[in-house]
Design a protein around this motif. Structure first.
Motif, PDB file in Angstrom:
ATOM      1  N   VAL A 222       0.564  -0.899  -0.188  1.00  0.00           N
ATOM      2  CA  VAL A 222      -0.082   0.468   0.417  1.00  0.00           C
ATOM      3  C   VAL A 222       0.732   1.196   0.140  1.00  0.00           C
ATOM      4  CG1 VAL A 222      -1.268   0.856   1.192  1.00  0.00           C
ATOM      5  CG2 VAL A 222      -1.566  -1.496   1.814  1.00  0.00           C
ATOM      6  N   LEU A 223       0.698   2.179  -1.229  1.00  0.00           N
ATOM      7  CA  LEU A 223       1.179   3.291  -0.724  1.00  0.00           C
ATOM      8  C   LEU A 223       0.456   4.867  -0.272  1.00  0.00           C
ATOM      9  CD1 LEU A 223       2.432   3.365  -4.231  1.00  0.00           C
ATOM     10  CD2 LEU A 223       4.103   2.681  -2.920  1.00  0.00           C
ATOM     11  N   TYR A 224       1.397   5.635   0.417  1.00  0.00           N
ATOM     12  CA  TYR A 224      -0.053   6.554   1.139  1.00  0.00           C
ATOM     13  C   TYR A 224       0.801   7.662   0.855  1.00  0.00           C
ATOM     14  CZ  TYR A 224      -0.550   2.713   3.991  1.00  0.00           C
ATOM     15  OH  TYR A 224      -1.089   1.381   4.738  1.00  0.00           O
ATOM     16  N   LYS A 234      -3.337   0.587  -3.660  1.00  0.00           N
ATOM     17  CA  LYS A 234      -2.893  -0.599  -3.179  1.00  0.00           C
ATOM     18  C   LYS A 234      -2.384  -1.683  -4.271  1.00  0.00           C
ATOM     19  CE  LYS A 234      -6.269  -2.873  -1.102  1.00  0.00           C
ATOM     20  NZ  LYS A 234      -6.741  -3.677   0.344  1.00  0.00           N
ATOM     21  N   VAL A 235      -1.662  -2.854  -4.392  1.00  0.00           N
ATOM     22  CA  VAL A 235      -1.045  -3.260  -5.531  1.00  0.00           C
ATOM     23  C   VAL A 235      -0.911  -4.812  -4.641  1.00  0.00           C
ATOM     24  CG1 VAL A 235       1.422  -3.306  -6.192  1.00  0.00           C
ATOM     25  CG2 VAL A 235      -0.111  -4.837  -7.524  1.00  0.00           C
ATOM     26  N   ILE A 236      -1.915  -6.086  -5.157  1.00  0.00           N
ATOM     27  CA  ILE A 236      -2.457  -7.415  -4.531  1.00  0.00           C
ATOM     28  C   ILE A 236      -1.163  -8.055  -5.572  1.00  0.00           C
ATOM     29  CG2 ILE A 236      -3.152  -8.953  -3.856  1.00  0.00           C
ATOM     30  CD1 ILE A 236      -5.812  -7.166  -3.366  1.00  0.00           C
ATOM     31  N   LEU A 237      -0.530  -8.995  -4.279  1.00  0.00           N
ATOM     32  CA  LEU A 237       0.850 -10.085  -5.367  1.00  0.00           C
ATOM     33  C   LEU A 237      -0.324 -11.360  -5.033  1.00  0.00           C
ATOM     34  CD1 LEU A 237       3.968  -8.694  -4.303  1.00  0.00           C
ATOM     35  CD2 LEU A 237       2.712  -8.365  -6.525  1.00  0.00           C
ATOM     36  N   PHE A 270       3.654   3.098 -12.320  1.00  0.00           N
ATOM     37  CA  PHE A 270       2.290   1.947 -12.979  1.00  0.00           C
ATOM     38  C   PHE A 270       2.361   0.643 -12.278  1.00  0.00           C
ATOM     39  CE2 PHE A 270       4.290   4.826 -16.025  1.00  0.00           C
ATOM     40  CZ  PHE A 270       3.586   5.208 -16.380  1.00  0.00           C
ATOM     41  N   LEU A 271       1.773   0.481 -11.539  1.00  0.00           N
ATOM     42  CA  LEU A 271       2.010  -1.244 -10.860  1.00  0.00           C
ATOM     43  C   LEU A 271       1.127  -1.759 -11.834  1.00  0.00           C
ATOM     44  CD1 LEU A 271       0.637   0.189  -6.840  1.00  0.00           C
ATOM     45  CD2 LEU A 271       2.304   0.259  -7.413  1.00  0.00           C
ATOM     46  N   ALA A 442      -4.292  -7.706  -8.669  1.00  0.00           N
ATOM     47  CA  ALA A 442      -4.930  -6.598  -8.959  1.00  0.00           C
ATOM     48  C   ALA A 442      -3.925  -5.508  -8.409  1.00  0.00           C
ATOM     49  CB  ALA A 442      -6.328  -6.590  -8.035  1.00  0.00           C
ATOM     50  N   VAL A 443      -4.561  -4.696  -9.167  1.00  0.00           N
ATOM     51  CA  VAL A 443      -4.026  -3.130  -8.313  1.00  0.00           C
ATOM     52  C   VAL A 443      -6.037  -2.472  -7.980  1.00  0.00           C
ATOM     53  CG1 VAL A 443      -2.866  -1.104  -9.396  1.00  0.00           C
ATOM     54  CG2 VAL A 443      -2.431  -3.208 -10.159  1.00  0.00           C
ATOM     55  N   VAL A 444      -5.555  -1.934  -6.689  1.00  0.00           N
ATOM     56  CA  VAL A 444      -6.453  -1.241  -6.020  1.00  0.00           C
ATOM     57  C   VAL A 444      -6.545   0.084  -6.087  1.00  0.00           C
ATOM     58  CG1 VAL A 444      -8.439  -1.320  -4.640  1.00  0.00           C
ATOM     59  CG2 VAL A 444      -7.480  -2.902  -5.073  1.00  0.00           C
ATOM     60  N   LYS A 445      -7.136   1.421  -6.887  1.00  0.00           N
ATOM     61  CA  LYS A 445      -6.926   2.846  -6.391  1.00  0.00           C
ATOM     62  C   LYS A 445      -7.741   3.527  -5.609  1.00  0.00           C
ATOM     63  CE  LYS A 445      -4.460   3.213 -10.961  1.00  0.00           C
ATOM     64  NZ  LYS A 445      -3.932   3.857 -12.182  1.00  0.00           N
TER      65      LYS A 445
END
Length: 445
Positions: A222-224, A234-237, A270-271, A442-445
């Motif tokens: 997660v980026l803040y 956030k990017v889910i791996l 570009f996650l 997935a990438v969640v914004k």
């Protein structure tokens, strides 16, 4: 009458003192040197072989901890000072030039989960299993004084990581959520959360200092943004990320150390796909740290080795291991780009050279010139099969070698299976998925 005279300038060939080297005149006309390339090839081959002969990266081990080394921190102003925290709550400050411990603090009950130095280098912070954040002076107590923290913050949950802002008196802790603290206050300025799982590490961006990144145990990165007091995206791996490290030269680039044996370098804009997948470890990657040049990083793994990766390459250029070294939990790259420190399970901190065959100490001008010449030769002939093979060869412990071989066989089997499926399916029904996209869910914004 005209007389032809040979005229020579003594400056061209006479030595000033008898200790000087004899001056040799050289004609650089390539027609006069027909064997130049074969000669240079032999020199490049010898230089490559000698580089492997002199590759002795291990420098010293710092003994003194009575439990596994769980975390480390670099001093921002002093190259010779490093801090380490152990699993028994003990914090030690080391002097690397003397290679000895200069101060020991019993900081916490239980593990020291994280530590970081203040940007000015006058103090440092530790967090532990006893739900406290403690602020300590970098210098020891005066004569007759007690060893006590400057102040202690008692939290509601266990803190698992801490990092300090690069320019201001602000620090961030993580655990159940990410908390941003002012050094003067006992309650957080703001709390950032996205999801419910515990967060294992938090890191401030060294360039865009208001940005933070964190890794959670529900496979998220997660980026803040501190200015908005909200999570950005956030990017889910596929698997859990243990920690991340920001590139000190490129503000948007960070590298994540994952449980699936790989490291992923992302561009935060570009996650959807990582910039590069770094594959070589044969067990979970536990820690990562960038070199100050931003061109390489070092990773610590559960497979009892540390590896050095160039940022733009998928495979490591160097692997370090020793017979006694157990699971490596933390790793740091020194600010002068010359040394690597790693802390492992068996209570040791090891000091390595970042460049395995580099000669330490003062170099004579002739040595420096010879080294530069050899380096250029190695670059010129680096793609010749023989030189490439010698330069690439690394000795691996039997366990790592056999596991790497097994993984190679598994990857090849998966590739064959995909090819066979594609061969016997309707054209276009099985799309090609690149290695980079396989691991991002997935990438969640």
């Amino acid at each position: 009458m005209r007389v032809k005279v040979l005229s020579r300038n003594p400056d061209d060939y006479v030595r000033e003192t008898k200790l000087d080297l004899q001056r040799v005149p050289r004609n650089y006309d390539p027609a006069l040197h027909p064997f130049e390339v074969p000669r240079e090839y032999v020199r490049a081959l010898n230089a490559t072989k000698l580089e492997r002969v002199f590759a002795k990266p291990f420098l010293a081990s710092l003994d003194g901890h009575r439990d596994g080394v769980n975390c480390m921190a670099k001093h921002p102003k002093s190259l010779s000072t490093v801090l380490s925290g152990a699993c028994d709550g003990e914090v030690k400050i080391w002097n690397l030039t003397k290679r000895q411990c200069i101060r020991t603090i019993q900081a916490h009950e239980g593990f020291v989960r994280g530590m970081c130095a203040r940007f000015c280098g006058t103090s440092f912070f530790t967090v532990g299993d006893d739900k406290t954040v403690k602020h300590w002076k970098m210098d020891g107590p005066g004569y007759g004084e007690e060893e006590e923290p400057i102040h202690t913050i008692l939290g509601k949950t266990v803190y698992t990581g801490i990092d300090h802002h690069w320019k201001e008196a602000i620090f961030a802790t993580c655990g159940h959520q990410v908390d941003i603290w002012d050094e003067q206050r006992t309650s957080p300025i703001c709390s950032l959360t996205w999801g419910v799982d515990s967060i294992s590490s938090v890191k401030f961006n060294p360039i865009e200092t208001y940005l933070l990144g964190s890794c959670a145990s529900d496979r998220n990165i997660v980026l803040y943004d501190m200015r908005q007091s909200t999570p950005l995206k956030k990017v889910i791996l596929d698997m859990r990320t243990n920690t991340l490290c920001w590139n000190p030269m490129e503000a948007f680039i960070f590298t994540a150390a994952n449980e699936d044996y790989n490291l992923y370098t992302f561009d935060m804009r570009f996650l959807e796909t990582p910039v590069m997948v770094h594959m070589d470890h044969v067990s979970a990657v536990l820690d990562v740290d960038y070199s100050p040049t931003g061109k390489e990083f070092v990773s610590a793994s559960f497979d009892k080795s540390i590896r050095i990766f160039p940022v733009d390459k998928g495979h490591s250029r160097e692997v370090y291991h020793s017979k006694r070294m157990q699971h490596v939990i933390s790793v740091k790259w020194s600010f002068d780009n010359k040394y690597i420190l790693c802390g492992s399970d068996e209570m040791n901190i090891r000091l390595w050279k970042a460049n395995a065959s580099e000669k330490l100490g003062v170099l004579a001008p002739r040595e420096k010139a010879a080294m530069n010449y050899n380096q250029k030769l190695k670059e010129k002939f680096q793609h010749h099969p023989q030189i490439k093979r010698i330069a690439r060869h690394r000795h691996l412990p039997k366990a790592i070698y056999s596991q790497a071989k097994e993984q190679r066989i598994m990857r090849e089997a998966r590739r064959r299976k995909d090819l066979n499926r594609r061969k016997h399916s309707k054209p276009g029904s099985l799309p090609f998925v690149s290695e980079k996209k396989k691991h991002v869910v997935a990438v969640v914004k």
